[in-house]
Design a protein around this motif. Structure first.
Motif, PDB file in Angstrom:
ATOM      1  N   LYS A 221      22.569  42.894  21.138  1.00 40.88           N
ATOM      2  CA  LYS A 221      23.721  43.772  20.911  1.00 40.88           C
ATOM      3  C   LYS A 221      24.912  42.999  20.353  1.00 40.88           C
ATOM      4  O   LYS A 221      25.654  43.482  19.531  1.00 40.88           O
ATOM      5  CB  LYS A 221      24.111  44.462  22.228  1.00 40.88           C
ATOM      6  CG  LYS A 221      23.318  45.733  22.463  1.00 40.88           C
ATOM      7  CD  LYS A 221      23.740  46.400  23.762  1.00 40.88           C
ATOM      8  CE  LYS A 221      22.647  47.367  24.219  1.00 40.88           C
ATOM      9  NZ  LYS A 221      22.747  47.655  25.644  1.00 40.88           N
ATOM     10  N   SER A 222      25.087  41.767  20.830  1.00 39.85           N
ATOM     11  CA  SER A 222      26.249  40.988  20.394  1.00 39.85           C
ATOM     12  C   SER A 222      25.945  40.110  19.174  1.00 39.85           C
ATOM     13  O   SER A 222      26.821  39.446  18.643  1.00 39.85           O
ATOM     14  CB  SER A 222      26.751  40.111  21.549  1.00 39.85           C
ATOM     15  OG  SER A 222      25.722  39.243  21.970  1.00 39.85           O
ATOM     16  N   ARG A 223      24.691  40.096  18.750  1.00 44.41           N
ATOM     17  CA  ARG A 223      24.343  39.285  17.568  1.00 44.41           C
ATOM     18  C   ARG A 223      23.591  40.172  16.571  1.00 44.41           C
ATOM     19  O   ARG A 223      22.382  40.119  16.465  1.00 44.41           O
ATOM     20  CB  ARG A 223      23.471  38.096  17.966  1.00 44.41           C
ATOM     21  CG  ARG A 223      24.172  37.077  18.841  1.00 44.41           C
ATOM     22  CD  ARG A 223      23.264  35.903  19.178  1.00 44.41           C
ATOM     23  NE  ARG A 223      22.154  36.269  20.039  1.00 44.41           N
ATOM     24  CZ  ARG A 223      20.898  36.352  19.662  1.00 44.41           C
ATOM     25  NH1 ARG A 223      20.547  36.067  18.441  1.00 44.41           N
ATOM     26  NH2 ARG A 223      19.962  36.722  20.512  1.00 44.41           N
ATOM     27  N   LYS A 224      24.341  40.951  15.837  1.00 39.23           N
ATOM     28  CA  LYS A 224      23.717  41.949  14.964  1.00 39.23           C
ATOM     29  C   LYS A 224      23.464  41.428  13.551  1.00 39.23           C
ATOM     30  O   LYS A 224      22.538  41.853  12.886  1.00 39.23           O
ATOM     31  CB  LYS A 224      24.624  43.195  14.888  1.00 39.23           C
ATOM     32  CG  LYS A 224      24.538  44.083  16.115  1.00 39.23           C
ATOM     33  CD  LYS A 224      24.939  45.500  15.780  1.00 39.23           C
ATOM     34  CE  LYS A 224      24.594  46.477  16.881  1.00 39.23           C
ATOM     35  NZ  LYS A 224      25.450  46.367  18.079  1.00 39.23           N
ATOM     36  N   ASN A 225      24.301  40.490  13.089  1.00 42.40           N
ATOM     37  CA  ASN A 225      24.243  40.104  11.676  1.00 42.40           C
ATOM     38  C   ASN A 225      23.562  38.765  11.421  1.00 42.40           C
ATOM     39  O   ASN A 225      23.327  38.384  10.285  1.00 42.40           O
ATOM     40  CB  ASN A 225      25.656  40.058  11.100  1.00 42.40           C
ATOM     41  CG  ASN A 225      26.342  41.404  11.250  1.00 42.40           C
ATOM     42  OD1 ASN A 225      25.715  42.440  11.011  1.00 42.40           O
ATOM     43  ND2 ASN A 225      27.588  41.384  11.679  1.00 42.40           N
TER      44      ASN A 225
END
Lengths: 219, 219
Positions: free
Chosen positions: B169-173
């Motif tokens: 969720k906190s590392r999308k890109n």
């Protein structure tokens, strides 16, 4: 009767590290194929045909397994550790591919096992908690230059590096050449650990080295 | 009564890929600690105290496990896959080390498990028959620059590369940034395979892709 071909990993040695999936596959088999040293580990199985062979005969072993399976036998091919890590899975799929055998003719199932790296790591504490590389030091199937370039890349990028097949009768000097490569490309505090018989008495011994790795044999 | 602390790997999901060593350790335990999702997998065990917690709370979980063991409990900490591969072993040894707990005070045993890479490989045929790297794409514990430099080194040296924790969720890109790195540094015939739920129905399904990898989802 339709045959089957299952390639299984027996893990590093301890019977309690063989998965139930593998134990069941061995029970259901009619024929067990493998390097004689690994066949030894499953010889208790009764009523099976055993087909032991020498270490180097991967392709012959693959052909035998496939032929037996095509004849309707329930064949299990045993590897030490995991069958996909520098073991029998590659040889079998190479032959399946070359002979153009379809999945309908012969379903091939691979059942994973505990590879030596995982068992060794367990005994050491947590050495592979970060990124790691696994390199086969045998240059039977790749050039020595490719091998060396991979070791350099792994060392420079500060990966933990696990070497399999570090030495053999026909490869006596390569390990010391690899040490030279590591000396040139690793930081000076890089620790070298030699592991064998990693699963002996695994439940009772605990980790071998302290978390700080004091007392580790250094190169 | 002297307590004990055992860190175990539950493998990728299928009960038949849990080693007997781990099953025995769970049976012998009084207390089971772990991420709630993994605790779910062993909830059948009766007469145990369960200590589920959230995914991110590794250090808290390690402290709880150690404290329970020092109080005389027989503690098992459950990890998915292998406990040494980006899992609980690191956190436990970090705390053991920080608190200067000796092996006499508390023997810690790590029992290996089938890590996702091995289970995925088994389903694919033999993708890791040559040298490979395993990289954790989470940058919680290392810088993004180090991570990227490792991916570049692994791609350039033509390692098979396995990525764990590709997205959160906190590392999308980050994953798409990694794809850019791979596009720049891999040969154009490099295959990308997405694997999840790798051990579902493992004994019957066989390998998913043909040895030639036709039909593999490409990036």
């Amino acid at each position: 009767m339709k045959g089957s071909l299952t390639i299984v990993g027996l893990g590093p040695g301890a019977p309690e590290l063989i998965t139930p999936a593998v134990t069941d596959a061995l029970k259901d088999s009619t024929d067990i194929v493998g390097y004689s040293k690994y066949i030894e580990r499953v010889k208790d199985a009764s009523g099976k045909s055993f087909h032991p062979s020498d270490n180097r005969e991967e392709i012959d072993r693959a052909e035998l397994s496939i032929n037996l399976a095509l004849q309707g036998k329930k064949v299990v091919v045993v590897s030490s550790g995991d069958p996909g890590v520098f073991a029998m899975a590659s040889a079998i799929f190479e032959v399946v591919d070359k002979k153009n055998i379809s999945r309908d003719d012969l379903p091939v199932v691979v059942l994973p096992g505990i590879t030596a790296l995982l068992a060794a790591s367990a005994r050491l504490g947590a050495p592979i908690g970060h990124d790691f590389c696994v390199i086969n030091l045998s240059d039977n199937l790749k050039s020595w230059d490719i091998l060396k370039s991979r070791v350099i890349a792994a060392a420079k990028a500060d990966f933990v590096i696990a070497f399999y097949n570090p030495r053999s009768k026909s490869r006596k000097n390569q390990l010391s050449e690899i040490y030279d490569v590591l000396r040139k490309n690793c930081k000076s505090d890089r620790i070298v650990i030699y592991a064998n018989s990693v699963s002996t008495d695994i439940r009772n011994t605990g980790y071998i080295y302290t978390p700080r790795y004091s007392g580790v044999e250094k190169n």
